[in-house]
Scaffold this motif. Structure first.
Motif, PDB file in Angstrom:
ATOM      1  N   GLY A   1       0.814  -1.212   0.000  1.00 32.11           N
ATOM      2  CA  GLY A   1       0.000   0.000   0.000  1.00 32.11           C
ATOM      3  C   GLY A   1       0.846   1.259   0.000  1.00 32.11           C
ATOM      4  N   ARG A   2       1.894   1.269   0.807  1.00 28.92           N
ATOM      5  CA  ARG A   2       2.776   2.447   0.846  1.00 28.92           C
ATOM      6  C   ARG A   2       3.466   2.650  -0.502  1.00 28.92           C
ATOM      7  NH1 ARG A   2       3.912   0.189   5.964  1.00 28.92           N
ATOM      8  NH2 ARG A   2       5.862  -0.716   5.174  1.00 28.92           N
ATOM      9  N   ARG A   3       3.876   1.569  -1.128  1.00 30.83           N
ATOM     10  CA  ARG A   3       4.524   1.671  -2.444  1.00 30.83           C
ATOM     11  C   ARG A   3       3.551   2.186  -3.497  1.00 30.83           C
ATOM     12  NH1 ARG A   3       9.798   1.278  -3.742  1.00 30.83           N
ATOM     13  NH2 ARG A   3       9.284   0.072  -5.600  1.00 30.83           N
ATOM     14  N   MET A   4       2.328   1.656  -3.504  1.00 34.48           N
ATOM     15  CA  MET A   4       1.343   2.062  -4.500  1.00 34.48           C
ATOM     16  C   MET A   4       0.926   3.513  -4.298  1.00 34.48           C
ATOM     17  SD  MET A   4      -1.060  -1.357  -4.657  1.00 34.48           S
ATOM     18  CE  MET A   4      -2.249  -0.639  -5.796  1.00 34.48           C
ATOM     19  N   ARG A   5       0.787   3.929  -3.050  1.00 37.23           N
ATOM     20  CA  ARG A   5       0.364   5.305  -2.774  1.00 37.23           C
ATOM     21  C   ARG A   5       1.420   6.304  -3.225  1.00 37.23           C
ATOM     22  NH1 ARG A   5      -1.406   7.728   3.154  1.00 37.23           N
ATOM     23  NH2 ARG A   5      -2.350   9.651   2.355  1.00 37.23           N
ATOM     24  N   ALA A   6       2.678   5.928  -3.155  1.00 38.74           N
ATOM     25  CA  ALA A   6       3.765   6.844  -3.510  1.00 38.74           C
ATOM     26  C   ALA A   6       3.864   7.073  -5.008  1.00 38.74           C
ATOM     27  CB  ALA A   6       5.093   6.308  -2.970  1.00 38.74           C
ATOM     28  N   VAL A   7       3.319   6.162  -5.813  1.00 37.77           N
ATOM     29  CA  VAL A   7       3.457   6.270  -7.274  1.00 37.77           C
ATOM     30  C   VAL A   7       2.102   6.013  -7.937  1.00 37.77           C
ATOM     31  CG1 VAL A   7       5.919   5.795  -7.486  1.00 37.77           C
ATOM     32  CG2 VAL A   7       4.333   3.886  -7.264  1.00 37.77           C
ATOM     33  N   GLU A   8       1.158   6.927  -7.734  1.00 42.28           N
ATOM     34  CA  GLU A   8      -0.185   6.805  -8.318  1.00 42.28           C
ATOM     35  C   GLU A   8      -0.080   6.761  -9.847  1.00 42.28           C
ATOM     36  OE1 GLU A   8      -4.283   6.373  -7.725  1.00 42.28           O
ATOM     37  OE2 GLU A   8      -2.684   6.529  -6.243  1.00 42.28           O
ATOM     38  N   PRO A   9      -0.550   5.697 -10.507  1.00 37.66           N
ATOM     39  CA  PRO A   9      -0.343   5.568 -11.947  1.00 37.66           C
ATOM     40  C   PRO A   9      -1.327   6.386 -12.780  1.00 37.66           C
ATOM     41  CG  PRO A   9      -1.558   3.683 -11.153  1.00 37.66           C
ATOM     42  CD  PRO A   9      -1.212   4.509  -9.931  1.00 37.66           C
TER      43      PRO A   9
END
Length: 350
Positions: A226-234
Motif C-alpha cells: 500500500g505504501r509503495r502504490m500510494r507513492a506512485v499513483e499511476p
C-alpha cells in the motif's frame, strides 16, 4: 437532534447514507450543491471515468449500461441523482455546513442559512477534492497569459492562445493535454515526476478487472505494498508514446515563470499563451472547529475511519484505508465498515 449528520452528498455521503438507513439510524445528509451530482456536471465536457461501469456502482445499485463502458460525467451525475431517489435517502441540497462545534452526543452544525442542526455523531464525507491547488512560488505570470485550474477547464474552444502549457502529469492533466493537442493547439505537458503508466486494457481485459481480481483495489494503506502504490499513483490509458503521437511535447517540472517565459528543471525554456494547472486538490476542513480533530495545518487527523475527536468519522479521502477509498465504485466497502464501527461505538457509549 438526529443520530448522525453526514456532511457532503457526493458518492461518499450517499454510500454512507445507504448504510445508515439499512442500520435503522436516524440520519441527515447535508449537501452544499443545489442538486446531487453538481460537482460532476461542472467538470470538463469530455471527461470520462477510467473505471468501467462494472466498478462504478454504489452499494445496492449497479451502474447502468454496458459493464465495460466508461461513463461520462453526465452519466455519473444522473446515476447519483437516481441513487438518492431509488433508495429514498434523506438528503438536503443547498445546505452548506459552515461550522461544526460541540462534542460526542452534542455536536452542532451551523448551515449557511444560519440554521443550527444538532447530532449525536457526525460523518465528514466532503471528499479530497474541495480546494484547487496552484503553486504559489514559481514567479510572475504575465497578465496576457490566461491561467485556469483543471477544475475550471471545460473545452478547448474556451482556452485562449495557441501555445498551451498543462502543468501536472496525472490523469486529469494527460486527458486535458491530449484533448487540446487534438484540437490543434501546441501543447506542452510538464510532469513534476514521471508517474508510471498503465494501459486501459491488458490481454483483452480492462485494467480494473485485473486490479480487482488480484485484490489490488483493497490493498491496505499501511501495508508495504500500500505504501509503495500510494507513492506512485499511476496514469491510466495515457502512454507517453500516444501523447507524443497526439502532438504533445513532454517537459520536466516547471522551475520558474517570468512573464510568458517558462523555465523547466531540464531542457530549454518556452513561451506560452495559456497555462492550465492540473496540480490537484486538497480537502477543506476549516469549517471543523474542533481543535482535537485537527493537525497543525488545520487538516483533519484521521485514523482509519475515525477522526481524533470522539463521535466524528471521516469517509472518502484518498487512500484513507485502502486503494479504493476515494473511488466511486469502491467507497462502499469503507461506508459499510464505518457504519458498523459507528454502531459498535454507540452501543459501547450507552
Amino acid at each position: 437532534m438526529c443520530d448522525v449528520a453526514v456532511v457532503g452528498g457526493g458518492q461518499s455521503g450517499l454510500a454512507v447514507a445507504y448504510e445508515l438507513a439499512r442500520a435503522g439510524l436516524d440520519y441527515q445528509v447535508f449537501e452544499c450543491g443545489i442538486e446531487i451530482g453538481a460537482s460532476w456536471t461542472t467538470r470538463w465536457d469530455s471527461l470520462r471515468l477510467f473505471t468501467p461501469s462494472r466498478f462504478a456502482g454504489l452499494p445496492g445499485q449497479p451502474f447502468p449500461g454496458a459493464r465495460w463502458s466508461h461513463p461520462g460525467k453526465g452519466e455519473v451525475a444522473e446515476y447519483l441523482r437516481g441513487y438518492r431517489e431509488v433508495n429514498s435517502l434523506n438528503v438536503r441540497t443547498g445546505a452548506e455546513v459552515k461550522r461544526l462545534v460541540g462534542a460526542l452526543g452534542h455536536f452542532a452544525l451551523t448551515l449557511e442559512s444560519g440554521e443550527v442542526v444538532r447530532a449525536s455523531r457526525v460523518v465528514v464525507a466532503t471528499g479530497p477534492f474541495a480546494v484547487p491547488v496552484v503553486p504559489a512560488d514559481l514567479g510572475r505570470v504575465a497578465a496576457d497569459v490566461s491561467q485556469i485550474h483543471s477544475s475550471d477547464y471545460r473545452r478547448p474552444s474556451l482556452v485562449s492562445g495557441e501555445r498551451v502549457l498543462v502543468v501536472g502529469g496525472g490523469n486529469s492533466g494527460c486527458q486535458i493535454a491530449r484533448e487540446l493537442a487534438g484540437a490543434g493547439r501546441k501543447v506542452m505537458l510538464a510532469e513534476g515526476r514521471r508517474l508510471p503508466r498503465l494501459p486501459q486494457r491488458v490481454l483483452g481485459r480492462d485494467i480494473f478487472w485485473w486490479l480487482a481480481t488480484f485484490g489490488l483495489m483493497r490493498v491496505p494503506v499501511g501495508s508495504w505494498l500500500g505504501r509503495r502504490m500510494r507513492a506512485v499513483e499511476p496514469v491510466i490509458g495515457q502512454s507517453r508514446v500516444t501523447l507524443r503521437q497526439a502532438g504533445e511535447s513532454l517537459r520536466n517540472r516547471v522551475a520558474s515563470i517570468d512573464g510568458n517565459c517558462v523555465s523547466f528543471a531540464a531542457g530549454p525554456p518556452a513561451r506560452v499563451d495559456a497555462i492550465i494547472w492540473a496540480t490537484g486538490f486538497r480537502a477543506d476542513d476549516r469549517w471543523v472547529k474542533l481543535p482535537q480533530a485537527l493537525d497543525s495545518s488545520g487538516a483533519l487527523r484521521v485514523d482509519g475511519l475515525r477522526s481524533a475527536e470522539p463521535g466524528l468519522y471521516v469517509l472518502g479521502r484518498s487512500w484513507q484505508t485502502n486503494r479504493g477509498s476515494a473511488l466511486l465504485g469502491f467507497v462502499g466497502r469503507d461506508a459499510h465498515a464505518l457504519v458498523r464501527q459507528l454502531v459498535r461505538d454507540a452501543q459501547r457509549d450507552k
